[in-house]
Write a protein that holds these residues in place. Structure first.
Motif, PDB file in Angstrom:
ATOM      1  N   VAL A  19      66.838 -10.152   4.047  1.00 48.57           N
ATOM      2  CA  VAL A  19      67.106 -11.167   3.261  1.00 48.57           C
ATOM      3  C   VAL A  19      68.617 -11.231   2.979  1.00 48.57           C
ATOM      4  O   VAL A  19      69.288 -12.051   3.057  1.00 48.57           O
ATOM      5  CB  VAL A  19      66.261 -11.755   2.238  1.00 48.57           C
ATOM      6  N   SER A  20      69.079  -9.958   2.409  1.00 45.14           N
ATOM      7  CA  SER A  20      70.320  -9.772   1.810  1.00 45.14           C
ATOM      8  C   SER A  20      71.358  -9.934   3.197  1.00 45.14           C
ATOM      9  O   SER A  20      72.495 -10.726   2.883  1.00 45.14           O
ATOM     10  CB  SER A  20      70.793  -8.421   1.242  1.00 45.14           C
ATOM     11  N   GLY A  21      71.027  -9.336   4.286  1.00 45.53           N
ATOM     12  CA  GLY A  21      71.917  -9.500   5.566  1.00 45.53           C
ATOM     13  C   GLY A  21      71.811 -11.201   5.828  1.00 45.53           C
ATOM     14  O   GLY A  21      73.073 -11.492   6.251  1.00 45.53           O
ATOM     15  N   ILE A  22      70.847 -11.716   5.728  1.00 47.94           N
ATOM     16  CA  ILE A  22      70.737 -13.203   6.124  1.00 47.94           C
ATOM     17  C   ILE A  22      71.705 -13.992   5.149  1.00 47.94           C
ATOM     18  O   ILE A  22      72.602 -14.897   5.760  1.00 47.94           O
ATOM     19  CB  ILE A  22      69.437 -13.736   6.201  1.00 47.94           C
ATOM     20  N   ILE A  23      71.891 -13.910   4.117  1.00 51.25           N
ATOM     21  CA  ILE A  23      72.341 -14.274   3.098  1.00 51.25           C
ATOM     22  C   ILE A  23      73.875 -14.263   3.153  1.00 51.25           C
ATOM     23  O   ILE A  23      74.747 -15.176   3.136  1.00 51.25           O
ATOM     24  CB  ILE A  23      72.093 -13.886   1.556  1.00 51.25           C
ATOM     25  N   CYS A  24      74.408 -13.067   3.505  1.00 52.65           N
ATOM     26  CA  CYS A  24      75.551 -12.534   3.568  1.00 52.65           C
ATOM     27  C   CYS A  24      76.055 -13.283   4.920  1.00 52.65           C
ATOM     28  O   CYS A  24      77.127 -13.568   4.977  1.00 52.65           O
ATOM     29  CB  CYS A  24      75.906 -11.126   3.887  1.00 52.65           C
ATOM     30  N   THR A  25      75.258 -13.327   5.918  1.00 54.52           N
ATOM     31  CA  THR A  25      75.830 -13.917   7.417  1.00 54.52           C
ATOM     32  C   THR A  25      76.068 -15.435   7.253  1.00 54.52           C
ATOM     33  O   THR A  25      77.168 -15.963   7.553  1.00 54.52           O
ATOM     34  CB  THR A  25      74.617 -13.722   8.486  1.00 54.52           C
ATOM     35  N   TYR A  26      75.231 -16.131   6.595  1.00 56.85           N
ATOM     36  CA  TYR A  26      75.225 -17.505   6.114  1.00 56.85           C
ATOM     37  C   TYR A  26      76.371 -17.851   5.245  1.00 56.85           C
ATOM     38  O   TYR A  26      76.962 -18.872   5.497  1.00 56.85           O
ATOM     39  CB  TYR A  26      74.239 -18.220   5.789  1.00 56.85           C
ATOM     40  N   ALA A  27      76.673 -16.898   4.517  1.00 54.23           N
ATOM     41  CA  ALA A  27      77.798 -17.236   3.484  1.00 54.23           C
ATOM     42  C   ALA A  27      79.154 -17.152   3.931  1.00 54.23           C
ATOM     43  O   ALA A  27      79.950 -17.787   3.145  1.00 54.23           O
ATOM     44  CB  ALA A  27      77.341 -16.323   2.277  1.00 54.23           C
ATOM     45  N   GLN A  28      79.385 -16.542   4.939  1.00 56.84           N
ATOM     46  CA  GLN A  28      80.601 -16.377   5.545  1.00 56.84           C
ATOM     47  C   GLN A  28      81.280 -17.606   5.839  1.00 56.84           C
ATOM     48  O   GLN A  28      82.553 -17.785   5.869  1.00 56.84           O
ATOM     49  CB  GLN A  28      80.575 -15.601   6.739  1.00 56.84           C
ATOM     50  N   ASN A  29      80.430 -18.759   6.334  1.00 60.68           N
ATOM     51  CA  ASN A  29      81.176 -19.882   6.763  1.00 60.68           C
ATOM     52  C   ASN A  29      80.412 -20.984   5.836  1.00 60.68           C
ATOM     53  O   ASN A  29      80.573 -22.376   6.133  1.00 60.68           O
ATOM     54  CB  ASN A  29      80.701 -20.317   8.061  1.00 60.68           C
ATOM     55  N   ALA A  30      79.840 -20.729   4.705  1.00 56.94           N
ATOM     56  CA  ALA A  30      79.271 -21.719   3.852  1.00 56.94           C
ATOM     57  C   ALA A  30      80.296 -22.417   2.542  1.00 56.94           C
ATOM     58  O   ALA A  30      81.285 -21.677   2.456  1.00 56.94           O
ATOM     59  CB  ALA A  30      77.931 -21.082   2.898  1.00 56.94           C
ATOM     60  N   THR A  31      80.061 -23.644   2.268  1.00 58.97           N
ATOM     61  CA  THR A  31      81.078 -24.301   1.545  1.00 58.97           C
ATOM     62  C   THR A  31      80.486 -24.266   0.124  1.00 58.97           C
ATOM     63  O   THR A  31      81.026 -24.555  -0.764  1.00 58.97           O
ATOM     64  CB  THR A  31      81.106 -25.758   1.864  1.00 58.97           C
ATOM     65  N   SER A  32      79.109 -24.009  -0.071  1.00 56.58           N
ATOM     66  CA  SER A  32      78.487 -23.959  -1.410  1.00 56.58           C
ATOM     67  C   SER A  32      78.703 -22.567  -1.818  1.00 56.58           C
ATOM     68  O   SER A  32      79.158 -21.527  -1.241  1.00 56.58           O
ATOM     69  CB  SER A  32      76.934 -24.102  -1.231  1.00 56.58           C
ATOM     70  N   SER A  33      78.445 -22.317  -3.168  1.00 54.07           N
ATOM     71  CA  SER A  33      79.016 -21.242  -3.907  1.00 54.07           C
ATOM     72  C   SER A  33      78.423 -20.002  -3.887  1.00 54.07           C
ATOM     73  O   SER A  33      77.155 -20.096  -3.614  1.00 54.07           O
ATOM     74  CB  SER A  33      79.030 -21.435  -5.687  1.00 54.07           C
ATOM     75  N   ILE A  34      78.839 -18.939  -3.524  1.00 51.72           N
ATOM     76  CA  ILE A  34      78.509 -17.540  -3.686  1.00 51.72           C
ATOM     77  C   ILE A  34      78.686 -17.184  -5.296  1.00 51.72           C
ATOM     78  O   ILE A  34      80.046 -17.446  -5.593  1.00 51.72           O
ATOM     79  CB  ILE A  34      78.978 -16.307  -2.737  1.00 51.72           C
ATOM     80  N   LYS A  35      78.076 -16.888  -6.061  1.00 50.51           N
ATOM     81  CA  LYS A  35      78.012 -16.302  -7.631  1.00 50.51           C
ATOM     82  C   LYS A  35      77.858 -15.098  -7.893  1.00 50.51           C
ATOM     83  O   LYS A  35      76.717 -14.575  -7.620  1.00 50.51           O
ATOM     84  CB  LYS A  35      77.453 -17.250  -8.226  1.00 50.51           C
TER      85      LYS A  35
END
Length: 215
Positions: A19-35
């Motif tokens: 799940v951590s890998g999935i989060i990191c993959t989607y976060a690369q192009n996401a506009t919502s916040s990584i906190k």
């Protein structure tokens, strides 16, 4: 530690890594916040987690929480976090200290709309998910280390300082899934119960604005 428990532990860590890998993959192009989150506070261990004569203090300092959170949408996200707590003996119990460490993967829900009567700078987030707890006694009882699965749930109250930074109060309960100490001597200076924590921290937005929507 029984083989079945080892299997559950390995499965849990595999899920966390996936799940951590999935989060990191989607976060690369996401506009919502990584906190990124960091918090400091107190802990209250359950009394039934100690053996007789080795009871812990009602309130202990410190508890430290470190986490990374990613919001999939305006209201739903996930958080991977690590917690460390120190627990010491009561005044009239045997002298001991122990370190309580945990790793949890949690779902996060932005409940701010439920509390829409509050000013816009205030936010409310609920979090819940499984994890793994590790107990490391110090001093004379280092051989009595133990570990077990847990489930954690809590609620955070945020106050926005800026678009990038909020301060928050978090109260959480960690339910431990552990067996009793057998023999009792394995519980000297150790702990296998539940933990209530109260922490104050900062949440820093690393990507986009704190409350923005996905495109």
């Amino acid at each position: 530690m029984i083989p079945t428990f080892k299997i559950y532990k390995n499965v849990l860590f595999s899920i966390i890594l996936m799940v951590s890998g999935i989060i990191c993959t989607y976060a690369q192009n996401a506009t919502s916040s990584i906190k990124a989150q960091v918090a400091l506070g107190l802990n209250n261990p359950s009394r039934d987690g100690f053996v007789s004569g080795f009871e812990g203090q009602t309130y202990n300092f410190p508890t430290v929480n470190l986490g990374v959170q990613y919001m999939f949408s305006r209201t739903l996200g996930a958080k991977l976090d690590y917690g460390f707590s120190r627990i010491s003996n009561q005044k009239f119990a045997q002298d001991f200290k122990l370190n309580y460490s945990r790793v949890n993967l949690q779902l996060v829900y932005d409940a701010s709309q439920i509390f829409n009567f509050l000013p816009s700078r205030f936010g409310t987030f609920a979090h819940v998910g499984p994890g793994f707890s590790m107990i490391k006694p110090l001093g004379n009882f280092t051989q009595n280390d133990t570990s077990f699965l847990n489930a954690m749930a809590g609620i955070e109250f945020h106050y926005g300082i800026s678009d990038k930074l909020t301060l928050y109060l978090d109260t959480a309960y960690i339910l431990g899934f552990s067996d009793g100490f057998s023999p009792i001597s394995e519980g000297f200076g150790s702990f296998n119960g539940n933990l209530l924590t109260l922490t104050v921290g900062a949440s820093i937005s690393l990507s986009g604005c704190y409350y923005c929507e996905n495109e």
